[in-house]
Design a protein around this motif. Structure first.
Motif, PDB file in Angstrom:
ATOM      1  N   LEU A   1      -9.914  14.644  -6.699  1.00 42.11           N
ATOM      2  CA  LEU A   1      -9.832  14.973  -5.270  1.00 42.11           C
ATOM      3  C   LEU A   1     -11.000  15.862  -4.837  1.00 42.11           C
ATOM      4  O   LEU A   1     -11.543  15.681  -3.737  1.00 42.11           O
ATOM      5  CB  LEU A   1      -8.493  15.643  -4.961  1.00 42.11           C
ATOM      6  CG  LEU A   1      -7.275  14.730  -5.092  1.00 42.11           C
ATOM      7  CD1 LEU A   1      -5.980  15.535  -4.997  1.00 42.11           C
ATOM      8  CD2 LEU A   1      -7.294  13.636  -4.041  1.00 42.11           C
TER       9      LEU A   1
ATOM     10  N   LEU B   1      -3.113  19.972  -0.234  1.00 42.39           N
ATOM     11  CA  LEU B   1      -4.528  20.062   0.132  1.00 42.39           C
ATOM     12  C   LEU B   1      -4.771  21.084   1.242  1.00 42.39           C
ATOM     13  O   LEU B   1      -3.966  21.223   2.163  1.00 42.39           O
ATOM     14  CB  LEU B   1      -5.026  18.689   0.600  1.00 42.39           C
ATOM     15  CG  LEU B   1      -4.903  17.546  -0.402  1.00 42.39           C
ATOM     16  CD1 LEU B   1      -5.375  16.235   0.239  1.00 42.39           C
ATOM     17  CD2 LEU B   1      -5.688  17.842  -1.663  1.00 42.39           C
TER      18      LEU B   1
ATOM     19  N   TYR C   1     -12.026  17.086  -1.092  1.00 38.96           N
ATOM     20  CA  TYR C   1     -10.799  17.835  -0.805  1.00 38.96           C
ATOM     21  C   TYR C   1     -10.787  19.147  -1.574  1.00 38.96           C
ATOM     22  O   TYR C   1     -11.491  19.305  -2.566  1.00 38.96           O
ATOM     23  CB  TYR C   1      -9.557  17.022  -1.229  1.00 38.96           C
ATOM     24  CG  TYR C   1      -9.357  15.758  -0.436  1.00 38.96           C
ATOM     25  CD1 TYR C   1      -8.855  15.794   0.854  1.00 38.96           C
ATOM     26  CD2 TYR C   1      -9.644  14.518  -1.007  1.00 38.96           C
ATOM     27  CE1 TYR C   1      -8.641  14.616   1.574  1.00 38.96           C
ATOM     28  CE2 TYR C   1      -9.441  13.357  -0.299  1.00 38.96           C
ATOM     29  CZ  TYR C   1      -8.944  13.407   0.996  1.00 38.96           C
ATOM     30  OH  TYR C   1      -8.745  12.252   1.698  1.00 38.96           O
TER      31      TYR C   1
ATOM     32  N   VAL D   1      -7.829  21.499  -3.355  1.00 39.57           N
ATOM     33  CA  VAL D   1      -6.421  21.565  -3.739  1.00 39.57           C
ATOM     34  C   VAL D   1      -6.002  23.035  -3.776  1.00 39.57           C
ATOM     35  O   VAL D   1      -6.604  23.845  -4.471  1.00 39.57           O
ATOM     36  CB  VAL D   1      -6.183  20.899  -5.107  1.00 39.57           C
ATOM     37  CG1 VAL D   1      -4.716  21.025  -5.520  1.00 39.57           C
ATOM     38  CG2 VAL D   1      -6.605  19.437  -5.058  1.00 39.57           C
TER      39      VAL D   1
ATOM     40  N   GLU E   1      -6.935  17.016  -9.669  1.00 42.91           N
ATOM     41  CA  GLU E   1      -7.660  17.979  -8.838  1.00 42.91           C
ATOM     42  C   GLU E   1      -9.165  17.709  -8.844  1.00 42.91           C
ATOM     43  O   GLU E   1      -9.808  17.770  -7.795  1.00 42.91           O
ATOM     44  CB  GLU E   1      -7.379  19.403  -9.311  1.00 42.91           C
ATOM     45  CG  GLU E   1      -5.960  19.840  -9.000  1.00 42.91           C
ATOM     46  CD  GLU E   1      -5.600  21.185  -9.607  1.00 42.91           C
ATOM     47  OE1 GLU E   1      -6.488  21.878 -10.157  1.00 42.91           O
ATOM     48  OE2 GLU E   1      -4.408  21.546  -9.543  1.00 42.91           O
TER      49      GLU E   1
ATOM     50  N   TYR F   1     -10.715  16.847   4.989  1.00 41.48           N
ATOM     51  CA  TYR F   1      -9.301  16.518   5.241  1.00 41.48           C
ATOM     52  C   TYR F   1      -9.090  16.178   6.714  1.00 41.48           C
ATOM     53  O   TYR F   1      -8.405  15.209   7.047  1.00 41.48           O
ATOM     54  CB  TYR F   1      -8.435  17.707   4.819  1.00 41.48           C
ATOM     55  CG  TYR F   1      -6.954  17.512   5.028  1.00 41.48           C
ATOM     56  CD1 TYR F   1      -6.178  16.911   4.046  1.00 41.48           C
ATOM     57  CD2 TYR F   1      -6.324  17.948   6.181  1.00 41.48           C
ATOM     58  CE1 TYR F   1      -4.815  16.741   4.218  1.00 41.48           C
ATOM     59  CE2 TYR F   1      -4.962  17.789   6.367  1.00 41.48           C
ATOM     60  CZ  TYR F   1      -4.211  17.182   5.389  1.00 41.48           C
ATOM     61  OH  TYR F   1      -2.867  17.014   5.560  1.00 41.48           O
TER      62      TYR F   1
END
Length: 133
Positions: free
Chosen positions: A122, A27, A127, A129, A119, A33
């Motif tokens: 996330l 990440l 996030y 990736v 992906e 994050y």
């Protein structure tokens, strides 16, 4: 008899190692994050992986299939050699072990559809990736 036990042990070890985990997403440390922290990000990655598995996607890699093919070829070659009484059992087993060692030290990225699912999950959580490692 010792040869058969040796072949069974080598084959079992190869099959056991095919269950090893694959690569995981890396990440980018964006604001989301940084807000949630490393531990929560790792939990979210694991949850995304589990969601993809529950959805029926296969997380095995192409290298796992190659390992299985090599293991079956080596075992078959060693079995034929043992049945005929040839001394090439060690050579067949050696080639299988050689492939196993090579396989252990290479990346085992999951299939593309599985990766895309993880992906996307996330990304929907905030996030970014960068790739898989």
């Amino acid at each position: 008899m010792k040869k058969k036990v040796f072949i069974i042990c080598i084959s079992s070890a190869m099959l056991f190692l095919t269950a090893c985990s694959t690569c995981k997403p890396v990440l980018y440390p964006n604001n989301h994050y940084k807000e949630v922290g490393v531990k929560q990000a790792q939990k979210d990655i694991q949850a995304a992986i589990e969601t993809a598995k529950i959805s029926g996607l296969d997380d095995s890699s192409a290298s796992n299939k190659a390992l299985a093919r090599s293991a079956s070829r080596s075992a078959a070659s060693a079995g034929v050699s043992a049945a005929v009484g040839s001394t090439s059992v060690a050579g067949a087993a050696g080639s299988g072990v050689s492939f196993l060692i090579d396989w252990m030290f290479t990346q085992k990225a999951p299939k593309a559809l599985f990766k895309k699912h993880v992906e996307l999950t996330l990304r929907q959580q905030g996030y970014q990736v960068l790739g898989w490692k």
